[in-house]
Enzyme design. Structure first.
Site, PDB file in Angstrom:
ATOM      1  CD1 TRP A 115     -10.969   7.100 143.359  1.00  0.00           C
ATOM      2  CD2 TRP A 115     -10.733   6.208 145.503  1.00  0.00           C
ATOM      3  NE1 TRP A 115     -11.638   5.755 143.204  1.00  0.00           N
ATOM      4  CE2 TRP A 115     -11.450   5.163 144.393  1.00  0.00           C
ATOM      5  CE3 TRP A 115     -10.538   5.740 146.747  1.00  0.00           C
ATOM      6  CZ2 TRP A 115     -11.767   3.922 145.004  1.00  0.00           C
ATOM      7  CZ3 TRP A 115     -11.045   4.462 147.073  1.00  0.00           C
ATOM      8  CH2 TRP A 115     -11.543   3.498 146.231  1.00  0.00           C
ATOM      9  CG  ASP A 170      -4.613   8.262 143.667  1.00  0.00           C
ATOM     10  OD1 ASP A 170      -4.220   7.242 143.002  1.00  0.00           O
ATOM     11  OD2 ASP A 170      -5.672   8.210 144.584  1.00  0.00           O
ATOM     12  CE  LYS A 214      -8.869   0.791 140.926  1.00  0.00           C
ATOM     13  NZ  LYS A 214      -8.443   1.973 141.538  1.00  0.00           N
TER      14      LYS A 214
HETATM   15  C1  LIG Z   1      -9.020   2.309 142.876  1.00  0.00           C
HETATM   16  C2  LIG Z   1      -8.517   3.647 143.395  1.00  0.00           C
HETATM   17  C3  LIG Z   1      -8.069   3.801 144.713  1.00  0.00           C
HETATM   18  C4  LIG Z   1      -8.056   3.043 146.041  1.00  0.00           C
HETATM   19  O1  LIG Z   1      -6.943   1.862 145.698  1.00  0.00           O
HETATM   20  P1  LIG Z   1      -6.692   0.959 146.733  1.00  0.00           P
HETATM   21  O2  LIG Z   1      -5.624   0.130 146.250  1.00  0.00           O
HETATM   22  O3  LIG Z   1      -7.984   0.044 146.648  1.00  0.00           O
HETATM   23  O4  LIG Z   1      -6.528   1.666 148.023  1.00  0.00           O
HETATM   24  C5  LIG Z   1      -7.339   5.008 145.188  1.00  0.00           C
HETATM   25  N1  LIG Z   1      -7.282   6.215 143.994  1.00  0.00           N
HETATM   26  C6  LIG Z   1      -7.953   5.997 142.784  1.00  0.00           C
HETATM   27  C7  LIG Z   1      -7.590   6.935 141.693  1.00  0.00           C
HETATM   28  C8  LIG Z   1      -8.284   4.652 142.556  1.00  0.00           C
HETATM   29  O5  LIG Z   1      -8.851   4.331 141.236  1.00  0.00           O
END
Ligand SMILES: *Cc1c(COP(=O)(O)O)cnc(C)c1O
Length: 355
Positions: free
Chosen positions: A100, A167, A191
């Site tokens: 990511w 993030d 998540k």
């Molecule tokens: C799942 C995830 C993403 C991607 O998220 P989307 O909403 O599918 O774009 C980005 N960063 C992390 C840490 C993730 O777990």
């Protein structure tokens, strides 16, 4: 009953699903579905206001920060962050702690020069790099607080000389942290905070509007803040379900209370992984994630039969990410500790059978 260890979209509290399904048929006794009401209706405006209030309350967001609910997922934020904050050809610092983070770095290259201050790529991201300094002339410093795929997590946030951007897709609302340490936080909801389709952004207003670039409206944080997350039609249902989930969390005692539960859940599962001779943890012990627990079997021939045993016991979503293999048990806020017990029992039963 299923035990949902899926990495994302992940488990939601059962009572939230019940409330949400009721609202699909009849929202607040209005005779209309949440799916067919105007986003400008008083009913929905109240939902959005409540959602913003809950974010501020649960995360103790200080003055001077705006809360946004946007579409496009965390992946759109990979680009929106440099779009809004990185001047043409400028430099931004990134901690490369997984796929990511890599994807965020890739998007920054469209606008300027991402500088990787440290990486754990050489070990397939099994640990969090810690030995680095953030250049004081970077526009910002970007981190991934929890690496969903590898099961590693930053357990402390070192102070940064430039705005820190995180993030937090897979661990927001799972533990206490200080919002004031960050310039911008983003998280895809699916998540740990709600269903797919909405992304939470918490941004310090004063870091915005500092660069010359012309930014199209839908990518411009300032326009979106000005529109109160309603510059265009927001993802009504996803925001509603996130609001319900945050209310559920508040009723449980908020982030401090869930953090204690999460610590206990993770400790139980790691204890079994460390104790059971058939299994082995993947991540460096000090960096182990309390949200995504990655482990492998010592004997590769045991992989399929263990998955089969899990399936028989209603344990779903434990197959590891394709880039890592093995197993990953995602133990998000809504996963009850009874599900952890079921998984531990399965591991013990499996070890007993394969002595
Ligand atoms: C799942 C995830 C993403 C991607 O998220 P989307 O909403 O599918 O774009 C980005 N960063 C992390 C840490 C993730 O777990």
């Amino acid at each position: 009953m299923k035990h949902n260890f899926g990495a994302g979209p992940g488990i939601l509290p059962h009572e939230v699903l019940k409330q949400a399904s009721q609202a699909v048929v009849d929202f607040n006794g209005s005779g209309l579905s949440i799916l067919e009401i105007s986003h400008r209706s008083a009913d929905f405006e109240a939902v959005l206001a409540e959602a913003v209030k809950l974010v501020k309350e649960l995360l103790e967001v200080p003055e001077g920060y705006s809360v946004l609910f946007l579409q496009g997922g965390a992946s759109t934020q990979f680009a929106m962050v440099p779009y809004n904050l990185l001047p043409d050809g400028g430099k931004a610092a990134y901690l490369e702690s997984g796929v990511w983070a890599n994807k965020a770095i890739k998007e920054a290259k469209y606008f300027g020069t991402p500088e990787i201050v440290a990486t754990s790529k050489e070990s397939n991201f099994t640990y969090i790099p810690k030995d680095y300094t953030v250049p004081a002339d970077a526009a910002y410093f970007h981190i991934t607080s929890n690496n969903t795929i590898y099961g590693t997590q930053l357990h402390e946030f070192k102070p940064s000389p430039v705005p820190m951007i995180a993030d937090m897709s897979s661990d927001i609302f799972s533990r206490k942290f200080n919002v004031a340490d960050f310039g911008l936080i983003y998280a895809g909801a699916q998540k740990n905070m709600g269903p797919a389709g909405v992304t939470l952004i918490i941004v310090k207003d004063e870091i915005l509007g500092k660069i010359d670039r012309k930014i199209p409206s839908m990518f411009n944080y300032q326009t979106l803040i000005g529109g109160g997350s309603m510059y265009n039609t927001p993802p009504v249902f996803a925001i509603y379900v996130s609001m319900l989930t945050m209310n559920w969390l508040k009723a449980k005692g908020g982030v401090a209370a869930i953090e204690e539960e999460n610590n206990a859940k993770a400790a139980m599962l790691y204890r079994e992984i460390d104790r059971n001779p058939l299994f082995k943890g993947v991540a460096a012990t000090e960096d182990r994630s309390k949200m995504n627990v990655c482990f492998v079997v010592n004997n590769p021939d045991h992989e399929k039969p263990f998955l089969k045993l899990c399936d028989d016991k209603g344990i779903v979503g434990v197959k590891g990410h394709r880039s890592v293999g093995g197993f990953r048990a995602s133990i998000y806020n809504a996963l009850p500790s009874t599900s952890i017990h079921v998984l531990i029992d399965a591991m013990q039963e499996f070890a007993e059978k394969n002595k």
